[in-house]
Design a protein around this motif. Sequence first.
Motif, short mmCIF file in Angstrom:
data_model
loop_
_atom_site.label_atom_id
_atom_site.label_comp_id
_atom_site.label_asym_id
_atom_site.label_seq_id
_atom_site.Cartn_x
_atom_site.Cartn_y
_atom_site.Cartn_z
N LYS A 40 7.78 -3.76 7.14
CA LYS A 40 7.02 -2.52 7.09
C LYS A 40 5.69 -2.69 6.37
O LYS A 40 4.71 -2.04 6.71
N THR A 41 5.68 -3.60 5.38
CA THR A 41 4.47 -3.75 4.58
C THR A 41 3.27 -4.15 5.43
O THR A 41 2.17 -3.62 5.28
N VAL A 42 3.51 -5.08 6.33
CA VAL A 42 2.44 -5.53 7.21
C VAL A 42 1.93 -4.37 8.07
O VAL A 42 0.72 -4.20 8.26
N GLN A 85 4.02 -5.67 -6.61
CA GLN A 85 4.25 -6.56 -5.47
C GLN A 85 3.45 -6.14 -4.24
O GLN A 85 2.82 -6.97 -3.59
N HIS A 86 3.46 -4.86 -3.96
CA HIS A 86 2.71 -4.37 -2.82
C HIS A 86 1.23 -4.63 -3.01
O HIS A 86 0.53 -5.03 -2.08
N SER A 87 0.76 -4.40 -4.22
CA SER A 87 -0.64 -4.61 -4.50
C SER A 87 -1.01 -6.07 -4.26
O SER A 87 -2.02 -6.38 -3.62
N THR A 121 3.50 6.82 1.70
CA THR A 121 4.45 6.75 0.60
C THR A 121 5.62 5.89 1.03
O THR A 121 6.12 6.02 2.14
N ASP A 122 6.04 4.99 0.14
CA ASP A 122 7.14 4.10 0.44
C ASP A 122 8.39 4.67 -0.21
O ASP A 122 8.31 5.25 -1.28
N GLU A 123 9.53 4.48 0.42
CA GLU A 123 10.79 5.02 -0.08
C GLU A 123 10.63 6.52 -0.30
O GLU A 123 10.84 7.05 -1.38
MG MG Z 1 8.68 -3.01 1.78
#
Ligand code: MG
Length: 682
Positions: free
Chosen positions: A290-292, A320-322, A384-386
């Motif tokens: 999903k991050t990509v 981590q996302h950053s 927004t994640d989660e």
């Molecule tokens: Mg993720």
Amino acid sequence: MNPNLKQSVLVLKGIGEETAENLAEMKIYTIQDLLEYFPYRYEDYRLRDLVDVKHEEKVTLEGKVHSEPSLAYYGRKKSKLMFRMFVGQYLIKVVFFNQPYLKNKIVMNETITITGKWDAHRQTITASEMQSGQNNKTKDFEPVYSLRGKITAKGMRKFIQLAFQQYGDYIEETLPLSLVNKYRLVNRKDALKAMHFPLNQESVKQARRRLVYEEFLQFQLKMQGLRKFEREHSPGLEQNYQETKVNKFIESLPFPLTNAQNRVVNEILTDLKSPLRMNRLLQGDVGSGKTVVAAIGLYASVTAGYQGALMVPTEILAEQHSESLKRLLEPFGIKCELLTSSIKGKRRREILQALADGNVDILIGTHALIQDEVTFHKLGFVITDEQHRFGVEQRRVLREKGENPDVLFMTATPIPRTLAITVFGEMDVSIIDEMPAGRKAIETYWAKPEMLERVLSFVEKELVKGHQAYVICPLIEESDKLDVQNAIDVHTTLSTYFQNRFKVGLMHGRLSSEEKDTVMKLFSGNEVQVLVSTTVVEVGVNVPNATMMVIYDAERFGLSQLHQLRGRVGRGSEQSYCILLADPKTEVGQERMRIMTETNDGFVLSEKDLELRGPGDFFGKKQSGLPEFKLADMVHDYRALETARNDASLMIQSQAFWTSKEYEYLRSQLENTGVLEGEKLD
Ligand code: MG
Ligand code: ADP
């Protein structure tokens, strides 16, 4: 809805102020409320042959008294009355608790009828009711209502009867006739009547079938109506992103996108470009990539001249996302910044200033993003994640930091279709249902706690190969303190066990962010081989060299949560393992452990979780937003829900609907939501 039914229960002859007040305690205010206050079960007074009665089943039996009753008192007010009786050819024991006065009514060789719960092992019935003589109940079934305060069962039945007598004729059909005919549904009045004055099982079943369908259809009309309204009345941004740049970025990735990622990217890009506001939910299992997808969307928005924001629930995840977004996007000239509550003072002021000036393109962070002091120059895309970890209100605040930005909610908790089509009926849903190629399925085992030694030697084998392990500690609900203590204890045990061979790190919620950061860095750099942790590692953390996940007291976690935890491993090319240490006492608990060992599919697990725990528990008790139905059950009446959804969608698409009686009804339902006035809604 007929206005007569909207009147207060006070208009009923036979209901006065006091009763009305008592009913109000049960949230019954109007005649309609009374008519729709359904029994939660029925007492079954049909006589049964004992051979057919199951253990613990409630039953009415007729028979002949075969022994003098014995009465024993114990405690102050407690008593036990016992005797034997013949039911057909069976001699059984009858027990009455705390009804000593029945003793005189039990006469040798007389026929009596009793109702109670059958214990097949002891051949005993624990009875609650008795009549002398043969079964003289005029009804086979009697409704049982859940009652509060001063309202008695008898009273409740009477009030409902009054309502029917005086206002029953005003009950109108609410469903389109075509649907009533199509599914051969009982009409509304008959259905309500059958629920309260049941003739037999079949009539209750048919009444329920009708009312469940009605509830679902109305709910679906409402949700889909909202969605249509949202779509047509929420001006969004027409983000004309630069296609060539976006394509170049996608090509630069170290791997080709999966088909599912491609599909979802297209859905997101289409939404960005459209002048309507995006309101989309992206579901994808842990590790599905999903991050990509988020990075591509954010990048596209920046090429259209906007800023983007990514809000995540924990600091570790934000970091981590950053890092991954910086790694992916900075080569393309995109400025990413991290904002969390631990970034303070001058550094913070600089970031905020740069953000307001438009010198930051993408801001990644925790709740810190929604603080008042955070001002964007031109926010266009919010992710927004989660998402279910953030409240509706927080999401709204973030969204209002821009002018109608597009919004994407991402979640790794696969939401069962059942819930997705109910709870998120007003959002568009994208699903990544495919894993990147080359992943090995994680092997999951269930071990009893007494097998800990063997489990540890298994862990050691992996460590010897140069791999790493997570050990998740027992979860103690609502006690952060005990959680931490547990983690410390497990850490001590394992440190001793692996002494001089491997390093064991410790992670829990009481550590400061710097401490957490240090531990995480040591683990991801393989300077620490075993990470003992509370559930703070649950989301997002990425250490591909970790191939072993041990979860203590696994029975305390929900299936979806176990699946999330398990998703921390299996991120590299090596075979990974997950060991559930658990000794569940209940059958459901054992079933859950078995399911975990059998499937790696998050969607299958979430469906099971829902089935085993019920919708109320799925998101945790506090989670609001789950619809409450009077009769319908999202899990068990799932087929009806799907049917209703399709019917609602056809109705809403048809022009005729918007001038129909059903629409009038829907309108009345939407009146308080603000939708009709064109207010924004979350
Ligand atoms: Mg993720
Ligand atoms: P999620 O956020 O859905 O849990 P991530 O975006 O963190 O998953 O991706 C997990 C891992 O898979 C990352 O290391 C990522 O680089 C990698 N990945 C993502 N998409 C692909 C793909 N199409 N092919 C191969 N690896 C991928």
